[in-house]
Design an enzyme around this catalytic site. Structure first.
Site: not given
Length: 236
Positions: A72, A105-107, A186
């Site tokens: 990613k 997964l976070d941005y 997070h």
């Protein structure tokens, strides 16, 4: 499933490999699922004789299982669509079938994420009881002291009022490997925030033993037969 046997619609969509149960519930809430021409309801039971449509497309049991590994890139999201028109990871995959990610997964987080249409396996891999190992390469704004490392590795930290088990290894300067066995929103960032440190870069290098190795960010590949077999160990 025998034609007379009834099963909840979200479980059915998961069992046939269309999506996870959670994704199915989201689709139902978004009024994108119909049963025999009528909008599906949460908890509604169906049989094989019922006609199930998602986004107007008939859903059948002989759904081909697919398993991809994506490295990613930053500034992408793991949702199918985004109200803010941000780029999704599914735009990077050349596949027109309905797919979803195993967890998220976070941005601004990069690295290993598995994309599939195997809902039952996804449920296993994201369930806390299976303790799936996740390894992150983290860069923070200030190096930790020896005392800080000892504290984090003694598992005395609470995240969201729950005990957080992690293993932190110092790589060099302000870079660390973080090992987790349960993912929450997070999570890695909250570990370091507890010590007044900010995460500058977060890259997941491994999930359930699967690594991206030389796969460039934004690129993907099919999982190998051995990798799929290893993941399916968690079915039992």
């Amino acid at each position: 499933m025998e034609s007379k046997k009834l099963i909840r619609i979200n479980k059915y969509l998961s069992e046939i490999g269309f999506c996870s149960r959670r994704n199915a519930e989201e689709l139902i809430n978004q009024k994108r699922v119909t049963i025999n021409g009528e909008l599906a309801k949460l908890g509604q039971k169906i049989s094989e004789k019922d006609v199930i449509l998602v986004n107007g497309k008939t859903i059948k049991r002989n759904y081909e299982k697919k398993y991809y590994l994506l490295n990613k890139p930053k500034n992408t999201i793991c949702s199918l669509k985004d109200n803010f028109k941000r780029k999704t990871i599914f735009e990077l995959i050349n596949d027109q079938d309905y797919l979803f990610s195993v967890g998220r997964l976070d941005y601004d987080t990069t690295g290993v994420i598995i994309i599939t249409n195997d809902g039952e396996l996804t449920n296993r891999l994201t369930h806390p009881s299976y303790q799936i190992e996740r390894i992150y390469h983290v860069t923070i704004d200030q190096q930790l002291s020896k005392e800080d490392l000892l504290f984090l590795n003694n598992n005395k930290l609470l995240i969201n009022n729950k005990s957080s088990k992690q293993k932190i290894e110092h790589i060099k300067n302000n870079e660390y490997f973080v090992y987790l066995w349960e993912g929450s929103y997070h999570h890695v960032k909250k570990i370091f925030e507890h010590l007044m440190r900010n995460v500058l870069a977060l890259d997941r290098v491994s999930f359930a033993g699967i690594k991206y190795d030389n796969l460039k960010q934004g690129s993907y590949r099919l999982l190998t037969k051995k990798e799929i077999e290893n993941l399916k160990r968690y079915r039992s």
